[in-house]
Structures are given as structure tokens and as C-alpha cells.
Design a protein around this motif. Structure first.
Motif, PDB file in Angstrom:
ATOM      1  N   LEU A  39       0.820  -1.207   0.000  1.00 16.73           N
ATOM      2  CA  LEU A  39       0.000   0.000   0.000  1.00 16.73           C
ATOM      3  C   LEU A  39       0.856   1.260   0.000  1.00 16.73           C
ATOM      4  O   LEU A  39       0.503   2.263  -0.623  1.00 16.73           O
ATOM      5  N   LEU A  40       1.984   1.215   0.698  1.00 16.33           N
ATOM      6  CA  LEU A  40       2.859   2.381   0.716  1.00 16.33           C
ATOM      7  C   LEU A  40       3.523   2.604  -0.635  1.00 16.33           C
ATOM      8  O   LEU A  40       3.681   3.749  -1.079  1.00 16.33           O
ATOM      9  N   VAL A  41       3.918   1.529  -1.284  1.00 15.07           N
ATOM     10  CA  VAL A  41       4.518   1.661  -2.618  1.00 15.07           C
ATOM     11  C   VAL A  41       3.549   2.378  -3.542  1.00 15.07           C
ATOM     12  O   VAL A  41       3.916   3.318  -4.260  1.00 15.07           O
ATOM     13  N   VAL A  85      -4.115   6.634  15.602  1.00 17.50           N
ATOM     14  CA  VAL A  85      -5.174   7.118  14.721  1.00 17.50           C
ATOM     15  C   VAL A  85      -5.875   6.017  13.923  1.00 17.50           C
ATOM     16  O   VAL A  85      -6.948   6.241  13.376  1.00 17.50           O
ATOM     17  N   ALA A  86      -5.284   4.834  13.855  1.00 16.29           N
ATOM     18  CA  ALA A  86      -5.913   3.731  13.124  1.00 16.29           C
ATOM     19  C   ALA A  86      -5.268   2.424  13.552  1.00 16.29           C
ATOM     20  O   ALA A  86      -4.103   2.395  13.960  1.00 16.29           O
ATOM     21  N   ALA A  87      -6.019   1.342  13.436  1.00 17.21           N
ATOM     22  CA  ALA A  87      -5.516   0.030  13.847  1.00 17.21           C
ATOM     23  C   ALA A  87      -4.563  -0.563  12.834  1.00 17.21           C
ATOM     24  O   ALA A  87      -3.791  -1.474  13.157  1.00 17.21           O
ATOM     25  N   ASN A  88      -4.596  -0.068  11.591  1.00 17.34           N
ATOM     26  CA  ASN A  88      -3.728  -0.595  10.546  1.00 17.34           C
ATOM     27  C   ASN A  88      -3.645   0.410   9.408  1.00 17.34           C
ATOM     28  O   ASN A  88      -4.340   1.444   9.417  1.00 17.34           O
ATOM     29  N   LEU A  89      -2.814   0.131   8.426  1.00 19.05           N
ATOM     30  CA  LEU A  89      -2.567   1.076   7.341  1.00 19.05           C
ATOM     31  C   LEU A  89      -3.791   1.279   6.462  1.00 19.05           C
ATOM     32  O   LEU A  89      -4.091   2.405   6.036  1.00 19.05           O
ATOM     33  N   HIS A  90      -4.515   0.218   6.174  1.00 17.32           N
ATOM     34  CA  HIS A  90      -5.721   0.319   5.355  1.00 17.32           C
ATOM     35  C   HIS A  90      -6.720   1.288   5.992  1.00 17.32           C
ATOM     36  O   HIS A  90      -7.257   2.184   5.326  1.00 17.32           O
ATOM     37  N   ASP A  91      -6.964   1.113   7.287  1.00 16.30           N
ATOM     38  CA  ASP A  91      -7.905   1.992   7.976  1.00 16.30           C
ATOM     39  C   ASP A  91      -7.417   3.440   7.967  1.00 16.30           C
ATOM     40  O   ASP A  91      -8.213   4.375   7.818  1.00 16.30           O
ATOM     41  N   PHE A  92      -6.119   3.623   8.138  1.00 11.36           N
ATOM     42  CA  PHE A  92      -5.567   4.978   8.123  1.00 11.36           C
ATOM     43  C   PHE A  92      -5.889   5.686   6.816  1.00 11.36           C
ATOM     44  O   PHE A  92      -6.380   6.820   6.811  1.00 11.36           O
ATOM     45  N   PHE A  93      -5.612   5.030   5.698  1.00 18.24           N
ATOM     46  CA  PHE A  93      -5.864   5.675   4.418  1.00 18.24           C
ATOM     47  C   PHE A  93      -7.351   5.912   4.183  1.00 18.24           C
ATOM     48  O   PHE A  93      -7.726   6.904   3.553  1.00 18.24           O
ATOM     49  N   PHE A 128      -6.739  16.510  -4.247  1.00 16.08           N
ATOM     50  CA  PHE A 128      -7.550  15.807  -3.252  1.00 16.08           C
ATOM     51  C   PHE A 128      -8.437  14.737  -3.889  1.00 16.08           C
ATOM     52  O   PHE A 128      -8.377  13.556  -3.516  1.00 16.08           O
ATOM     53  N   LEU A 129      -9.250  15.122  -4.860  1.00 18.53           N
ATOM     54  CA  LEU A 129     -10.133  14.137  -5.507  1.00 18.53           C
ATOM     55  C   LEU A 129      -9.353  13.154  -6.379  1.00 18.53           C
ATOM     56  O   LEU A 129      -9.677  11.958  -6.393  1.00 18.53           O
ATOM     57  N   PRO A 130      -8.316  13.612  -7.111  1.00 15.96           N
ATOM     58  CA  PRO A 130      -7.494  12.634  -7.836  1.00 15.96           C
ATOM     59  C   PRO A 130      -6.872  11.591  -6.911  1.00 15.96           C
ATOM     60  O   PRO A 130      -6.752  10.423  -7.280  1.00 15.96           O
ATOM     61  N   PHE A 131      -6.499  12.009  -5.687  1.00 17.72           N
ATOM     62  CA  PHE A 131      -5.941  11.033  -4.751  1.00 17.72           C
ATOM     63  C   PHE A 131      -6.986   9.994  -4.360  1.00 17.72           C
ATOM     64  O   PHE A 131      -6.698   8.803  -4.277  1.00 17.72           O
ATOM     65  N   ARG A 132      -8.215  10.434  -4.134  1.00 13.63           N
ATOM     66  CA  ARG A 132      -9.278   9.476  -3.810  1.00 13.63           C
ATOM     67  C   ARG A 132      -9.456   8.453  -4.932  1.00 13.63           C
ATOM     68  O   ARG A 132      -9.631   7.263  -4.681  1.00 13.63           O
ATOM     69  N   LYS A 133      -9.429   8.947  -6.159  1.00 11.68           N
ATOM     70  CA  LYS A 133      -9.594   8.040  -7.297  1.00 11.68           C
ATOM     71  C   LYS A 133      -8.419   7.079  -7.378  1.00 11.68           C
ATOM     72  O   LYS A 133      -8.589   5.878  -7.615  1.00 11.68           O
ATOM     73  N   TRP A 134      -7.205   7.599  -7.194  1.00 12.23           N
ATOM     74  CA  TRP A 134      -6.006   6.772  -7.202  1.00 12.23           C
ATOM     75  C   TRP A 134      -6.084   5.707  -6.112  1.00 12.23           C
ATOM     76  O   TRP A 134      -5.758   4.546  -6.324  1.00 12.23           O
ATOM     77  N   MET A 135      -6.543   6.143  -4.947  1.00 10.30           N
ATOM     78  CA  MET A 135      -6.621   5.219  -3.834  1.00 10.30           C
ATOM     79  C   MET A 135      -7.581   4.069  -4.144  1.00 10.30           C
ATOM     80  O   MET A 135      -7.309   2.907  -3.824  1.00 10.30           O
ATOM     81  N   ALA A 136      -8.700   4.387  -4.767  1.00 10.16           N
ATOM     82  CA  ALA A 136      -9.678   3.347  -5.110  1.00 10.16           C
ATOM     83  C   ALA A 136      -9.163   2.463  -6.241  1.00 10.16           C
ATOM     84  O   ALA A 136      -9.234   1.232  -6.157  1.00 10.16           O
ATOM     85  N   GLU A 144      -5.959   2.135  -7.576  1.00  9.53           N
ATOM     86  CA  GLU A 144      -4.636   1.519  -7.448  1.00  9.53           C
ATOM     87  C   GLU A 144      -4.398   0.840  -6.097  1.00  9.53           C
ATOM     88  O   GLU A 144      -3.635  -0.117  -6.008  1.00  9.53           O
ATOM     89  N   MET A 145      -5.048   1.365  -5.052  1.00  8.13           N
ATOM     90  CA  MET A 145      -4.805   0.841  -3.712  1.00  8.13           C
ATOM     91  C   MET A 145      -5.963  -0.020  -3.205  1.00  8.13           C
ATOM     92  O   MET A 145      -5.843  -0.679  -2.171  1.00  8.13           O
ATOM     93  N   GLY A 146      -7.095   0.037  -3.914  1.00  8.66           N
ATOM     94  CA  GLY A 146      -8.239  -0.772  -3.523  1.00  8.66           C
ATOM     95  C   GLY A 146      -8.899  -0.319  -2.240  1.00  8.66           C
ATOM     96  O   GLY A 146      -9.489  -1.124  -1.510  1.00  8.66           O
ATOM     97  N   ILE A 147      -8.828   0.983  -1.950  1.00  6.64           N
ATOM     98  CA  ILE A 147      -9.394   1.531  -0.716  1.00  6.64           C
ATOM     99  C   ILE A 147     -10.380   2.641  -1.067  1.00  6.64           C
ATOM    100  O   ILE A 147     -10.089   3.504  -1.896  1.00  6.64           O
ATOM    101  N   ILE A 148     -11.524   2.620  -0.420  1.00  9.87           N
ATOM    102  CA  ILE A 148     -12.495   3.694  -0.596  1.00  9.87           C
ATOM    103  C   ILE A 148     -12.682   4.417   0.735  1.00  9.87           C
ATOM    104  O   ILE A 148     -12.367   3.862   1.801  1.00  9.87           O
TER     105      ILE A 148
END
Length: 217
Positions: free
Chosen positions: A18-20, A104-112, A168-176, A178-182
Motif C-alpha cells: 500500500l505504501l509503494v 489514529v488507526a488500527a492498521n494502514l488500510h484503515d488509516f488511508f 484531493f479528488l485525484p488522490f481518492r480516485k487513485w486510492m480506489a 490503485e490501492m483498492g481503498i475507498i
């Protein structure tokens, strides 16, 4: 960011996947004006270490593995405290130059999933900085943060960030994509659970005489 060089700052020289993906995002957007305010700050391991050294002493430094600085005050780290779990499943903490330190979060996925809502700093401030919250008459928010961070206010904060930060919004799209996180539907729940389920970060560091400058009580 040089991924190989960055990886050398992590245990066994390995970066969570996820960090990569996260570190690749800033390369996808270029803005003509270098002063453009970004939501995702471009930072380096040298900067992470420098910011941590301004807050905590070397006797606790090896317990916290920094992975991101938000460009304001907070350095986000893995709290490498659960034996047998890889970094991505260790709790994430924010160590702040302002003295507001918290899990702030129990794991990296939750943090993002919370970070992409621009709520991490704001919610952790209510949870961790009790002195300021009391001074401002926010005792009820400490008891029930949902009364302050209701759905409408959270959406308004995110909307404001989308207006002021072009990535901000491009990052959300990237996260969904490329990172599989919403974005999480319950950012308060994620942070409150982490805050309640892990040791109080300020008291833990204080117990080891780990602060360069003591945070306000």
C-alpha cells in the motif's frame, strides 16, 4: 521519491504494498505553479526522521517507524508493537510537533480510508488534546465525538479540501483504483476504536522518558 532508498528505512528493507502505491501517486500530477497547495505532501525519510527527533528521544525512536509527513505538523508512523504482525497491520500513530500525539488507526488500510476524508488531524485533535478541548468547552465532544463530527460536517470538510487542494479528488480516485481503498463511512468509529483499544500514546512515551519536549496535559 526513490522507492529503493526509502525501503532501506524500513525493517528488512521491505515496504508494504500500500505504501509503494501511495508513494507513486504524487508522480501522476504536475502543477505549473510550484506553490500549489497539495493534499498529499511530497516528503522524504530524512524529513520524517528530522521531525520525529524534534519530538521524541532516541530511547523510543526504534519503536516508531515513520512513513509520511503531512507538511504541517504530523508525522505518521507505524507503532511496531504487536509481535508477529507485519507493518501494514501494526497500529498507525500521529506524532505531532504541536504535542497532540495519538493512535489514529488500527492498521494502514484503515488509516488511508480516513486520511482521504481529510479528517485524521481533526478527529485526533478532539480525542487527544483534552486540555484544549476542555478550554474550548468541548467536553461533550470528547465523550461522544460523533456529536461534533456528524456526517454533514465530515462531508463539508472534505468538500472544502476538494476546492482548495487540486490533488484531493485525484488522490481518492487513485486510492480506489490503485490501492483498492475507498473512503470509510465511519471515520470517527475507526479512530475512536484505535484510540480506545491501544495504550495511550502520550502516557506510553512519557513512561519511558521519551519526549524531547513534554506535551501539555
Amino acid at each position: 521519491m526513490d522507492i529503493q532508498k526509502t525501503a532501506s528505512n524500513f525493517p528488512n528493507g521491505e515496504l508494504p504494498e500500500l505504501l509503494v502505491k501511495f508513494y507513486e501517486f504524487p508522480k501522476t500530477l504536475e502543477f505549473p505553479d510550484p506553490k500549489t497547495e497539495r493534499f498529499i505532501n511530497t516528503s522524504t525519510p530524512e524529513e520524517w526522521k528530522q521531525n520525529l527527533e524534534a519530538v521524541i528521544n532516541s530511547n523510543v525512536m526504534n519503536e516508531f517507524i515513520p512513513f509520511y509527513f503531512n507538511g504541517i505538523h504530523e508525522t505518521y508512523c507505524f507503532w511496531n508493537s504487536i509481535e508477529g504482525k507485519d507493518l501494514a497491520n501494526q497500529p498507525v500513530v500521529g506524532i505531532s510537533k504541536q504535542g497532540t500525539h495519538s493512535v489514529v488507526a488500527a492498521n494502514l488500510h484503515d488509516f488511508f480510508s480516513v486520511h482521504c476524508l481529510a479528517l485524521v488531524i481533526k478527529i485526533s485533535f478532539i480525542l487527544a488534546d483534552n486540555a484544549h478541548s476542555l478550554k474550548m468547552g468541548w467536553e461533550s465532544y470528547m465523550t461522544d465525538p460523533y456529536t461534533f463530527f456528524n456526517k454533514e460536517r465530515c462531508e463539508r470538510i472534505s468538500k472544502d479540501y476538494s476546492k482548495n487542494h487540486p490533488d484531493f479528488l485525484p488522490f481518492r480516485k487513485w486510492m480506489a483504483d490503485e490501492m483498492g481503498i475507498i473512503p470509510t463511512e465511519d471515520p470517527v468509529g475507526i479512530m475512536v476504536d484505535a484510540y480506545n483499544n491501544f495504550p495511550n500514546l502520550i502516557e506510553y512515551i512519557r513512561s519511558k522518558n521519551g519526549f524531547v519536549v513534554e506535551p501539555a496535559n
